[in-house]
Design a protein around this motif. Structure first.
Motif, PDB file in Angstrom:
ATOM      1  N   ASN A  16       0.818  -1.223   0.000  1.00 26.10           N
ATOM      2  CA  ASN A  16       0.000   0.000   0.000  1.00 26.10           C
ATOM      3  C   ASN A  16       0.847   1.267   0.000  1.00 26.10           C
ATOM      4  N   ALA A  17       2.145   1.131  -0.262  1.00 27.13           N
ATOM      5  CA  ALA A  17       3.072   2.263  -0.231  1.00 27.13           C
ATOM      6  C   ALA A  17       2.678   3.381  -1.200  1.00 27.13           C
ATOM      7  N   GLY A  18       2.166   3.029  -2.371  1.00 25.42           N
ATOM      8  CA  GLY A  18       1.790   4.049  -3.352  1.00 25.42           C
ATOM      9  C   GLY A  18       0.680   4.958  -2.847  1.00 25.42           C
ATOM     10  N   LEU A  19      -0.328   4.376  -2.217  1.00 32.51           N
ATOM     11  CA  LEU A  19      -1.428   5.183  -1.674  1.00 32.51           C
ATOM     12  C   LEU A  19      -0.988   5.993  -0.462  1.00 32.51           C
ATOM     13  N   GLU A  25       1.915  13.267  -0.234  1.00 34.26           N
ATOM     14  CA  GLU A  25       2.039  14.279  -1.292  1.00 34.26           C
ATOM     15  C   GLU A  25       0.858  15.252  -1.242  1.00 34.26           C
ATOM     16  N   ASP A  26      -0.364  14.725  -1.120  1.00 38.27           N
ATOM     17  CA  ASP A  26      -1.563  15.558  -1.085  1.00 38.27           C
ATOM     18  C   ASP A  26      -1.613  16.460   0.143  1.00 38.27           C
ATOM     19  N   ASN A  27      -0.950  16.053   1.216  1.00 35.18           N
ATOM     20  CA  ASN A  27      -1.026  16.786   2.482  1.00 35.18           C
ATOM     21  C   ASN A  27       0.298  17.428   2.889  1.00 35.18           C
ATOM     22  N   LYS A  28       1.188  17.586   1.932  1.00 30.70           N
ATOM     23  CA  LYS A  28       2.525  18.105   2.223  1.00 30.70           C
ATOM     24  C   LYS A  28       2.473  19.462   2.940  1.00 30.70           C
ATOM     25  N   VAL A  29       1.709  20.376   2.426  1.00 33.72           N
ATOM     26  CA  VAL A  29       1.614  21.714   3.032  1.00 33.72           C
ATOM     27  C   VAL A  29       0.885  21.639   4.373  1.00 33.72           C
ATOM     28  N   PHE A  70      -7.799   3.694   5.803  1.00 36.39           N
ATOM     29  CA  PHE A  70      -8.357   3.817   4.457  1.00 36.39           C
ATOM     30  C   PHE A  70      -9.855   4.072   4.532  1.00 36.39           C
ATOM     31  N   ASN A  71     -10.406   4.617   3.434  1.00 36.15           N
ATOM     32  CA  ASN A  71     -11.856   4.599   3.274  1.00 36.15           C
ATOM     33  C   ASN A  71     -12.266   3.132   3.147  1.00 36.15           C
ATOM     34  N   THR A  75      -9.356   2.698  -1.265  1.00 38.13           N
ATOM     35  CA  THR A  75      -8.801   3.402  -2.419  1.00 38.13           C
ATOM     36  C   THR A  75      -8.173   4.741  -2.040  1.00 38.13           C
ATOM     37  N   GLN A  76      -8.397   5.190  -0.794  1.00 39.77           N
ATOM     38  CA  GLN A  76      -7.885   6.493  -0.360  1.00 39.77           C
ATOM     39  C   GLN A  76      -7.464   6.421   1.102  1.00 39.77           C
ATOM     40  N   VAL A  77      -6.283   6.972   1.381  1.00 44.63           N
ATOM     41  CA  VAL A  77      -5.802   7.069   2.753  1.00 44.63           C
ATOM     42  C   VAL A  77      -6.429   8.310   3.392  1.00 44.63           C
TER      43      VAL A  77
END
Length: 177
Positions: A16-19, A25-29, A70-71, A75-77
């Motif tokens: 699950n490393a990719g997710l 990445e999506d939450n970097k800021v 996950f959901n 499919t989403q962390v």
């Protein structure tokens, strides 16, 4: 797998490393004020696969439990919670670290995730104490810990180097009653 009403908690693995990488990445800021500064090779798929493999080994050795929330269709962390530095023997304790996707803040999701993770740790690893520390400016994190029954045990000056500077932390713990 640990099921909550809105999530599925699974071990962080190479599979699950990719997710998990996408989550960071999506939450970097969003996470930057609460995370150490990472080197340029940190946020790569190869590195996350290596970390996932290490997570699996550490789980098998009773050293760490790194959970990904996950959901329901996985499919989403939505967030992560990590129980690290597990010490057996007379201490029977670990440290808790966690984060939530910016899009899910304020919905009680982090409390739901942590409640399930903590129950797992106390029931299955039979630890006596879970320690969690937060930067005083992170009021949301303090509120979550208070909701979960953590108690303040102290205040550590310049405890961790976060976001490039030494930061004070409030020291909290929850006992396995």
């Amino acid at each position: 797998m640990i099921e909550t009403s809105r999530t599925s908690l699974v071990l962080f693995t190479a599979a699950n490393a990719g997710l998990v990488l996408k989550y960071y990445e999506d939450n970097k800021v969003h996470l930057a004020p609460w995370e150490p500064i990472r080197d340029s090779g940190y946020q790569t798929l190869n590195n996350f696969k290596v970390m996932g493999e290490q997570s699996e080994k550490d789980f098998e050795a009773d050293k760490e439990v790194r959970l990904v929330a996950f959901n329901k269709d996985q499919t989403q962390v939505l967030g992560v919670c990590n129980f690290t530095g597990i010490v057996k023997g007379p201490l029977q304790a670990c440290f808790l670290g966690y984060s939530i996707d910016k899009r899910f803040e304020g919905q009680g999701l982090m409390t739901e995730i942590l409640d399930a993770g903590i129950a797992y740790i106390f029931a299955n690893l039979k630890l006596n104490r879970i320690m969690a520390n937060y930067i005083p400016a992170n009021e949301g994190s303090g509120a979550v810990l208070n909701k979960l029954g953590f108690e303040r045990e102290g205040y550590a000056r310049k405890y961790l180097k976060i976001a490039g500077k030494w930061q004070d932390h409030v020291l909290m713990s929850k006992l396995n009653e």
